[in-house]
Design a protein around this motif. Structure first.
Motif, PDB file in Angstrom:
ATOM      1  N   ALA A 199     -24.370   1.253 -25.187  1.00  0.00           N
ATOM      2  CA  ALA A 199     -23.143   1.039 -25.955  1.00  0.00           C
ATOM      3  C   ALA A 199     -22.728   2.330 -26.655  1.00  0.00           C
ATOM      4  O   ALA A 199     -21.535   2.656 -26.749  1.00  0.00           O
ATOM      5  CB  ALA A 199     -23.368  -0.075 -26.980  1.00  0.00           C
ATOM      6  N   LEU A 200     -23.725   3.082 -27.142  1.00  0.00           N
ATOM      7  CA  LEU A 200     -23.444   4.363 -27.790  1.00  0.00           C
ATOM      8  C   LEU A 200     -22.824   5.340 -26.787  1.00  0.00           C
ATOM      9  O   LEU A 200     -21.844   6.038 -27.099  1.00  0.00           O
ATOM     10  CB  LEU A 200     -24.728   4.948 -28.383  1.00  0.00           C
ATOM     11  CG  LEU A 200     -24.606   6.315 -29.065  1.00  0.00           C
ATOM     12  CD1 LEU A 200     -23.683   6.235 -30.277  1.00  0.00           C
ATOM     13  CD2 LEU A 200     -25.993   6.825 -29.487  1.00  0.00           C
TER      14      LEU A 200
ATOM     15  N   ALA B 161     -21.163   4.606 -24.042  1.00  0.00           N
ATOM     16  CA  ALA B 161     -19.818   4.147 -23.700  1.00  0.00           C
ATOM     17  C   ALA B 161     -18.812   4.551 -24.770  1.00  0.00           C
ATOM     18  O   ALA B 161     -17.676   4.966 -24.480  1.00  0.00           O
ATOM     19  CB  ALA B 161     -19.819   2.632 -23.514  1.00  0.00           C
ATOM     20  N   SER B 162     -19.235   4.435 -26.024  1.00  0.00           N
ATOM     21  CA  SER B 162     -18.360   4.822 -27.134  1.00  0.00           C
ATOM     22  C   SER B 162     -18.067   6.325 -27.096  1.00  0.00           C
ATOM     23  O   SER B 162     -16.931   6.758 -27.322  1.00  0.00           O
ATOM     24  CB  SER B 162     -19.024   4.450 -28.460  1.00  0.00           C
ATOM     25  OG  SER B 162     -18.300   4.965 -29.553  1.00  0.00           O
ATOM     26  N   ARG B 163     -19.089   7.110 -26.789  1.00  0.00           N
ATOM     27  CA  ARG B 163     -18.904   8.563 -26.746  1.00  0.00           C
ATOM     28  C   ARG B 163     -18.067   8.982 -25.538  1.00  0.00           C
ATOM     29  O   ARG B 163     -17.319   9.966 -25.612  1.00  0.00           O
ATOM     30  CB  ARG B 163     -20.267   9.257 -26.727  1.00  0.00           C
ATOM     31  CG  ARG B 163     -20.999   9.166 -28.062  1.00  0.00           C
ATOM     32  CD  ARG B 163     -22.354   9.827 -28.005  1.00  0.00           C
ATOM     33  NE  ARG B 163     -23.012   9.855 -29.304  1.00  0.00           N
ATOM     34  CZ  ARG B 163     -24.226  10.370 -29.529  1.00  0.00           C
ATOM     35  NH1 ARG B 163     -24.908  10.884 -28.506  1.00  0.00           N
ATOM     36  NH2 ARG B 163     -24.748  10.355 -30.733  1.00  0.00           N
ATOM     37  N   GLN B 164     -18.211   8.264 -24.418  1.00  0.00           N
ATOM     38  CA  GLN B 164     -17.368   8.550 -23.255  1.00  0.00           C
ATOM     39  C   GLN B 164     -15.892   8.400 -23.608  1.00  0.00           C
ATOM     40  O   GLN B 164     -15.050   9.223 -23.223  1.00  0.00           O
ATOM     41  CB  GLN B 164     -17.715   7.605 -22.105  1.00  0.00           C
ATOM     42  CG  GLN B 164     -19.026   7.925 -21.396  1.00  0.00           C
ATOM     43  CD  GLN B 164     -19.387   6.872 -20.365  1.00  0.00           C
ATOM     44  OE1 GLN B 164     -18.786   5.788 -20.337  1.00  0.00           O
ATOM     45  NE2 GLN B 164     -20.381   7.167 -19.539  1.00  0.00           N
ATOM     46  N   LYS B 165     -15.607   7.366 -24.376  1.00  0.00           N
ATOM     47  CA  LYS B 165     -14.229   7.121 -24.790  1.00  0.00           C
ATOM     48  C   LYS B 165     -13.721   8.250 -25.693  1.00  0.00           C
ATOM     49  O   LYS B 165     -12.593   8.743 -25.532  1.00  0.00           O
ATOM     50  CB  LYS B 165     -14.147   5.775 -25.519  1.00  0.00           C
ATOM     51  CG  LYS B 165     -12.746   5.391 -25.938  1.00  0.00           C
ATOM     52  CD  LYS B 165     -12.734   4.030 -26.615  1.00  0.00           C
ATOM     53  CE  LYS B 165     -11.318   3.647 -27.058  1.00  0.00           C
ATOM     54  NZ  LYS B 165     -11.300   2.320 -27.733  1.00  0.00           N
ATOM     55  N   MET B 166     -14.570   8.681 -26.647  1.00  0.00           N
ATOM     56  CA  MET B 166     -14.172   9.771 -27.550  1.00  0.00           C
ATOM     57  C   MET B 166     -13.985  11.075 -26.784  1.00  0.00           C
ATOM     58  O   MET B 166     -13.049  11.839 -27.054  1.00  0.00           O
ATOM     59  CB  MET B 166     -15.227   9.947 -28.643  1.00  0.00           C
ATOM     60  CG  MET B 166     -15.246   8.842 -29.681  1.00  0.00           C
ATOM     61  SD  MET B 166     -16.279   9.274 -31.116  1.00  0.00           S
ATOM     62  CE  MET B 166     -17.886   9.436 -30.367  1.00  0.00           C
TER      63      MET B 166
END
Length: 801
Positions: A170-171, A173-178
């Motif tokens: 999940a971490l 995935a969040s960083r991929q978005k950023m």
């Protein structure tokens, strides 16, 4: 070599041991400016000559050679056509794999990278500066999406007792978005009309030439090659290392922030190349590349389109006109780079051979190559670095004994144990009056080989600093006698970068004063370097002392641990042994004026004689010898009009020949380099009268002898040195309206120095001193290229004192 035979009988075996003989004709030295200008013109007349030379450059030297090409040919607006010529050759030779070749480490790619940084620096600062500053300021932001690195990061957090996310996916995935959002923001900015229209024309001209060649040799990847050039050579370096572009220089960029910048660049580079990721953790970002493909294609079309060219006109025509830049003067060429180009041309026999095969024996370039002789740049001839005088070379049948007193008992011998040399370079001295510890750096003791052994140097510095930094301490940096080549500056910069990352906060906090003693042009480089890697508060603690005696108010005089030589002559000079025709050895200092060489007795502090550059017929040495030989023209000195040129009781032979034994190879090559440097930078001064003025001071009549970096204040009868005033120590020069009195305001005292000009031309003295004063204040991190004498003094610098 007649003068060598007259001075000593040397066996062929000794000559062989000393390596190849090198010699420079005086006329060739004095015509250096014309020869170098002709060399550049011949290369520009036929770029195939340059291509021939560059093919002989070793891969390890590509970066320095590329910088050299840009520094030299940018003065003639010829870098763009050179890049186009080399690119076409690269396309032809790599037709089966053009894309990889144009993104590889070839000489043309290196030249492109160096050139776009020069012409695009201010543009990148303006366009990307604030964006990159914001990215570098956010220590908590992380774009790390590599699962291995993320797991390691989380494990380290748990080991420190910190709360770590349980779900690493999940971490990620969040960083991929950023990461995607940040990359999109940057790409939108780079492909916007404002960015495209503001991009320097030479960069867009290179992009157009690259695209045109791609259409001929690899039309299917035109967009990829042009977009790759813009991003890889121009934009990406600025994003990855913004501090090298003058962005975010107020701090050391943390590793985590650097990783963010690398990942951002990786995504943008892939989008510009239109190349999908194969690394598993980067694959989710392939959609970003595909989504932005139309944007990148439109960007490339806009970049190569010339907004000012008419329908039948050549695109970017102004970028292909080879001509000197406005206001250019021949001696404004970068002297160090011209020395390197000189060496590059003459040190590769294959170049002359291939040139003769290509153009025939009457080739004008071939004739010039043979005429130039060896390059004077010392680092290019070094054979093992600094060599001890003990047991080296050959001299008069008894070897080369170390001459006692030439260096002074306080100076470390050349060579020897590295640890001992480091102790002489950086050490803890007696404490200050208030009990603070005092660290000393004696810059003239810094040697290239110390920087080559960087781990030992850093360990030595760290050990000394760490032992005193628990409490407030001060740092004294002695710049006396210091000489710093470009190579040394680069190595020092790298060393300081590494050291800063090692030092804890208390080390910076507790150094409450940094004194730079006897600053010069070289110390300006050091000041900029220190301020670039320290906090704003620490930068305010740096103070220049133009006289070592200013330390007396802080440190008891008996405890000031500066070398004795630093308390005498403070500017650039060379310590040598002069050997006369009878074999007698005499300690001497060599100091240069703009057009002559001064011989100074270090014991009596008397100028013994002066040799004008105009009368030097030949300079010679052997590669591994520390002896230097000068041959002079006969009977020309007396016509020069100088008060100092006469050799007094010297024999005829000693007036015609000069033999010096240098304490190191470094010193020998630096003497040769300085003679060439003066001849290159001041061609109009070579035949002029010596620069000296008879003035009256509060101490009586004095002769002001102007050297390249100071004023020697001499007794008018004995020529003994009463005082030396560094040009770095002059705060202002003021001439009274009637021209009869001139005032020197010195940085080391509140009092002004009154100079009566009854026996000299006050206006000429004022203009001359202003030249030196302005030159110092304009000096950049590189050695400042002086204006010609004609520009400075009008039609002539000749004056009688």
């Amino acid at each position: 070599m007649l003068h060598r035979r007259r001075h000593r009988a040397v066996s062929s075996k000794e000559d062989e041991d000393m390596g190849k003989e090198l010699s420079w004709r005086g006329n060739a030295m004095r015509s250096t400016t014309d020869s170098y200008l002709r060399l550049v013109e011949l290369f520009q007349k036929d770029f195939s000559r340059l291509s021939l030379l560059l093919k002989l450059v070793e891969s390890k030297n590509l970066n320095t050679t590329a910088n050299l090409m840009v520094n030299v040919f940018h003065n003639f607006n010829s870098v763009v056509p050179i890049i186009e010529h080399l690119s076409e050759e690269e396309f032809k030779q790599s037709s089966k794999n053009v894309g990889a070749s144009m993104r590889g480490n070839t000489i043309v790619n290196k030249i492109e990278g160096a050139f776009v940084r020069v012409v695009g620096l201010s543009f990148l600062q303006q366009q990307l500066g604030s964006l990159l500053v914001d990215l570098c300021a956010d220590d908590k932001l992380s774009f790390e999406i590599d699962p291995v690195r993320v797991e390691s990061e989380l494990s380290a957090m748990r080991a420190r007792g910190e709360d770590a996310p349980i779900d690493s996916q999940a971490l990620i995935a969040s960083r991929q978005k950023m990461l995607r959002q940040a990359a999109q923001s940057l790409l939108d900015h780079i492909t916007a009309n404002e960015f495209i229209e503001g991009m320097p024309r030479p960069i867009r001209a290179i992009a157009e030439a690259t695209g045109r060649l791609a259409r001929l040799y690899a039309p299917s990847i035109e967009t990829s090659i042009v977009g790759g050039f813009i991003m890889l050579r121009f934009v990406s370096p600025c994003i990855v290392i913004p501090e090298n572009f003058g962005i975010a220089t107020n701090r050391v960029v943390p590793k985590a922030v650097r990783r963010n910048l690398v990942l951002l660049t990786k995504v943008l580079q892939a989008a510009s190349n239109q190349s999908l990721f194969t690394e598993q953790y980067m694959v989710p970002l392939n959609s970003f590349i595909l989504d932005n493909q139309p944007r990148v294609e439109a960007f490339v079309r806009a970049i190569v389109a010339d907004p000012v060219a008419g329908p039948d006109e050549r695109l970017w025509a102004d970028c292909h006109v080879v001509a000197p830049t406005p206001g250019f003067a021949p001696n404004q060429l970068p002297v160090d780079d011209m020395f390197r180009l000189h060496h590059l041309v003459v040190s590769r026999p294959e170049f002359a051979e291939q040139l003769e095969a290509q153009e025939g024996p009457s080739s004008p370039m071939l004739a010039l190559v043979r005429e130039l002789g060896p390059s004077p740049l010392p680092a290019l001839h070094q054979a093992g670095g600094r060599v001890s005088v003990d047991g080296g070379g050959s001299s008069g049948g008894a070897g080369n004994p170390r001459v006692s007193g030439v260096l002074g008992d306080d100076e470390p011998e050349a060579g020897g144990n590295l640890s001992a040399q480091l102790e002489e370079l950086f050490f803890i001295g007696p404490k200050a009056r208030d009990g603070r510890s005092v660290l000393y750096v004696i810059v003239n003791r810094l040697r290239k080989e110390m920087l080559d052994c960087i781990d030992e140097l850093i360990s030595h510095v760290y050990r000394n600093v760490n032992s005193v930094s628990e409490n407030p301490y001060m740092l004294v940096i002695d710049m006396s006698w210091s000489r710093m080549s470009r190579e040394m500056k680069e190595k020092i910069s790298q060393s300081i970068r590494q050291m800063i990352t090692l030092f804890e906060r208390r080390v910076k906090k507790n150094v409450n004063e940094i004194f730079i003693v006897h600053p010069s042009d070289y110390s300006r480089s050091l000041l900029r370097l220190l301020k670039a890697f320290t906090s704003v508060k620490l930068s305010r603690k740096i103070k220049e002392l133009h006289s070592w005696e200013e330390l007396k108010s802080i440190i008891d005089e008996s405890n000031i641990a500066l070398p004795d030589t630093s308390k005498d002559f403070i500017t650039k000079a060379y310590k040598v042994t002069k050997i006369n025709a009878k074999g007698k050895q005499q300690a001497r200092l060599i100091k240069f004026t703009l057009n002559s060489l001064l011989n100074i007795d270090p014991r009596s502090k008397k100028v013994q004689n002066e040799k004008m550059f105009a009368v030097i017929e030949e300079i010679s040495t052997r590669e591994k010898s520390m002896e230097l030989h000068l041959r002079f023209a006969d009977g020309t000195e007396s016509a020069r009009g100088s008060l100092l040129v006469q050799d007094g009781k010297s024999s005829v032979q000693d007036k015609l020949y000069r033999r010096y034994l240098c304490p190191s190879m470094d010193d020998k090559w630096s003497i040769i380099e300085d003679m060439y440097r003066n001849a290159f930078l001041n061609p109009s001064l070579q035949a002029e009268a010596p620069q000296e003025f008879n003035v009256s001071t509060s101490s009586g009549s004095r002769l002001f002898k102007l050297t390249v970096d100071s004023i020697l204040v001499l007794d008018v009868k004995s020529f003994s040195i009463k005082q030396e005033i560094s040009f770095a120590g002059i705060a202002d020069v003021i001439l009274e309206a009637d021209g009869a009195v001139l005032w020197l305001k010195l940085r080391s005292t509140e009092k002004r120095m009154r100079l009566g000009c009854e026996k000299c031309n006050g206006t000429e003295l004022f203009k001359t001193l202003r030249f030196y004063f302005d030159r110092y204040n304009k000096a950049s991190s590189e050695d400042y290229d002086q204006s010609t004498g004609d520009q400075l003094f009008g039609r002539s610098t000749s004056f009688r004192v």
